[in-house]
Design a protein around this motif. Structure first.
Motif, mmCIF file in Angstrom:
data_model
loop_
_atom_site.group_PDB
_atom_site.id
_atom_site.type_symbol
_atom_site.label_atom_id
_atom_site.label_comp_id
_atom_site.label_asym_id
_atom_site.label_seq_id
_atom_site.Cartn_x
_atom_site.Cartn_y
_atom_site.Cartn_z
ATOM 1 N N GLY A 118 -61.945 57.470 14.339
ATOM 2 C CA GLY A 118 -62.291 56.299 15.138
ATOM 3 C C GLY A 118 -63.773 56.392 15.445
ATOM 4 O O GLY A 118 -64.196 57.230 16.243
ATOM 5 N N ASN A 119 -64.580 55.597 14.783
ATOM 6 C CA ASN A 119 -66.034 55.654 14.962
ATOM 7 C C ASN A 119 -66.481 54.689 16.064
ATOM 8 O O ASN A 119 -65.717 53.831 16.497
ATOM 9 C CB ASN A 119 -66.733 55.323 13.635
ATOM 10 N N VAL A 129 -59.249 49.598 20.397
ATOM 11 C CA VAL A 129 -58.245 50.536 19.889
ATOM 12 C C VAL A 129 -58.232 51.762 20.800
ATOM 13 O O VAL A 129 -59.180 52.547 20.793
ATOM 14 C CB VAL A 129 -58.547 50.962 18.433
ATOM 15 N N PRO A 130 -57.181 51.936 21.596
ATOM 16 C CA PRO A 130 -57.118 53.094 22.493
ATOM 17 C C PRO A 130 -57.080 54.415 21.717
ATOM 18 O O PRO A 130 -56.556 54.461 20.592
ATOM 19 C CB PRO A 130 -55.806 52.898 23.257
ATOM 20 N N VAL A 131 -57.626 55.473 22.319
ATOM 21 C CA VAL A 131 -57.595 56.798 21.713
ATOM 22 C C VAL A 131 -56.164 57.150 21.312
ATOM 23 O O VAL A 131 -55.919 57.675 20.221
ATOM 24 C CB VAL A 131 -58.147 57.869 22.698
ATOM 25 N N GLU A 132 -55.215 56.833 22.191
ATOM 26 C CA GLU A 132 -53.811 57.173 21.933
ATOM 27 C C GLU A 132 -53.285 56.513 20.656
ATOM 28 O O GLU A 132 -52.442 57.079 19.964
ATOM 29 C CB GLU A 132 -52.924 56.786 23.129
ATOM 30 N N ALA A 133 -53.756 55.316 20.341
ATOM 31 C CA ALA A 133 -53.307 54.633 19.117
ATOM 32 C C ALA A 133 -53.766 55.404 17.885
ATOM 33 O O ALA A 133 -53.004 55.567 16.919
ATOM 34 C CB ALA A 133 -53.830 53.200 19.083
ATOM 35 N N GLU A 147 -62.502 61.176 17.116
ATOM 36 C CA GLU A 147 -63.358 60.031 17.405
ATOM 37 C C GLU A 147 -64.786 60.518 17.268
ATOM 38 O O GLU A 147 -65.082 61.691 17.534
ATOM 39 C CB GLU A 147 -63.089 59.469 18.797
ATOM 40 N N ALA A 148 -65.647 59.627 16.826
ATOM 41 C CA ALA A 148 -67.032 59.997 16.547
ATOM 42 C C ALA A 148 -67.965 58.860 16.935
ATOM 43 O O ALA A 148 -67.533 57.724 17.135
ATOM 44 C CB ALA A 148 -67.194 60.314 15.057
ATOM 45 N N GLN A 154 -72.295 62.217 17.611
ATOM 46 C CA GLN A 154 -71.162 62.863 18.256
ATOM 47 C C GLN A 154 -70.060 63.070 17.211
ATOM 48 O O GLN A 154 -69.522 62.106 16.681
ATOM 49 C CB GLN A 154 -70.657 62.007 19.416
ATOM 50 N N SER A 155 -69.787 64.308 16.895
ATOM 51 C CA SER A 155 -68.711 64.704 15.978
ATOM 52 C C SER A 155 -68.958 64.335 14.516
ATOM 53 O O SER A 155 -68.057 64.497 13.695
ATOM 54 C CB SER A 155 -67.352 64.139 16.422
ATOM 55 N N ALA A 156 -70.151 63.871 14.141
ATOM 56 C CA ALA A 156 -70.400 63.500 12.739
ATOM 57 C C ALA A 156 -70.172 64.702 11.819
ATOM 58 O O ALA A 156 -69.433 64.604 10.839
ATOM 59 C CB ALA A 156 -71.804 62.940 12.556
ATOM 60 N N SER A 157 -70.760 65.846 12.138
ATOM 61 C CA SER A 157 -70.560 67.008 11.266
ATOM 62 C C SER A 157 -69.130 67.532 11.361
ATOM 63 O O SER A 157 -68.580 68.032 10.381
ATOM 64 C CB SER A 157 -71.575 68.104 11.558
#
Length: 183
Positions: A118-119, A129-133, A147-148, A154-157
């Motif tokens: 989830g970008n 779109v909720p994180v939970e979905a 999620e990124a 954030q979290s790309a790598s």
């Protein structure tokens, strides 16, 4: 130990940030302008758990529910990063469609190394779109989820590290880690 070659395709609806994630990972920069991608290939060598990997990243054109996936999107691809944007319910629906298409072409659940991403999590105020979905979809597919934010790096790598680990596990090279759902 020689470097392992891994070919990874990024797929998802248009303008979800596939190119931005890739460029953030490869070049450590955020590209703000949006030019629709036809198809680009990037390469980066990384070291993960002491092993060197040469990653060939195929940044695909945006898909929709009517897309015919070219044969090149499933031939000789080691793993898939399926990207949706947290501020687009439509992109979340399209990523489900793309996953189903991959299953039709490649086989059953569990046989395809996939990471669901989830970008644009920096756009929380626009979230559709909720994180939970995302977590629930990943659990259903039995794949890792993150999620990124390409914009905030954030979290790309982590996304690319996760797909390499998923590919290696699928090929029997890495022991299964507990709790592969990340957030």
């Amino acid at each position: 130990m020689p470097a392992k070659q891994r070919k990874i395709a990024l797929m998802g609806f248009r303008s979800v940030g596939k190119s931005s994630l890739t460029i953030q990972f490869v070049e450590n920069q955020f590209v703000d302008s949006y030019d629709p991608t036809i198809e680009n290939t990037f390469q980066k060598t990384v070291k993960i758990d002491g092993q060197e990997f040469v990653l060939q990243l195929v940044d695909t054109a945006g898909q929709d529910e009517y897309s015919i996936l070219p044969q090149s999107y499933y031939m000789n691809i080691d793993g898939y990063i399926l990207v949706y944007s947290v501020n687009s319910q439509k992109s979340f629906e399209v990523v489900q469609f793309v996953y189903d298409k991959l299953l039709d072409m490649k086989g059953n659940i569990g046989s395809i190394p996939v990471v669901l991403v989830g970008n644009k999590c920096d756009l929380g105020f626009e979230r559709e779109v909720p994180v939970e979905a995302g977590k629930k979809m990943a659990e259903k597919w039995k794949v890792p989820f993150l999620e990124a934010s390409a914009k905030e790096n954030q979290s790309a790598s982590k996304v690319f590290e996760q797909i390499v680990n998923t590919i290696e596990r699928a090929s029997g090279n890495v022991p299964e880690k507990n709790g592969c759902i990340l957030s």
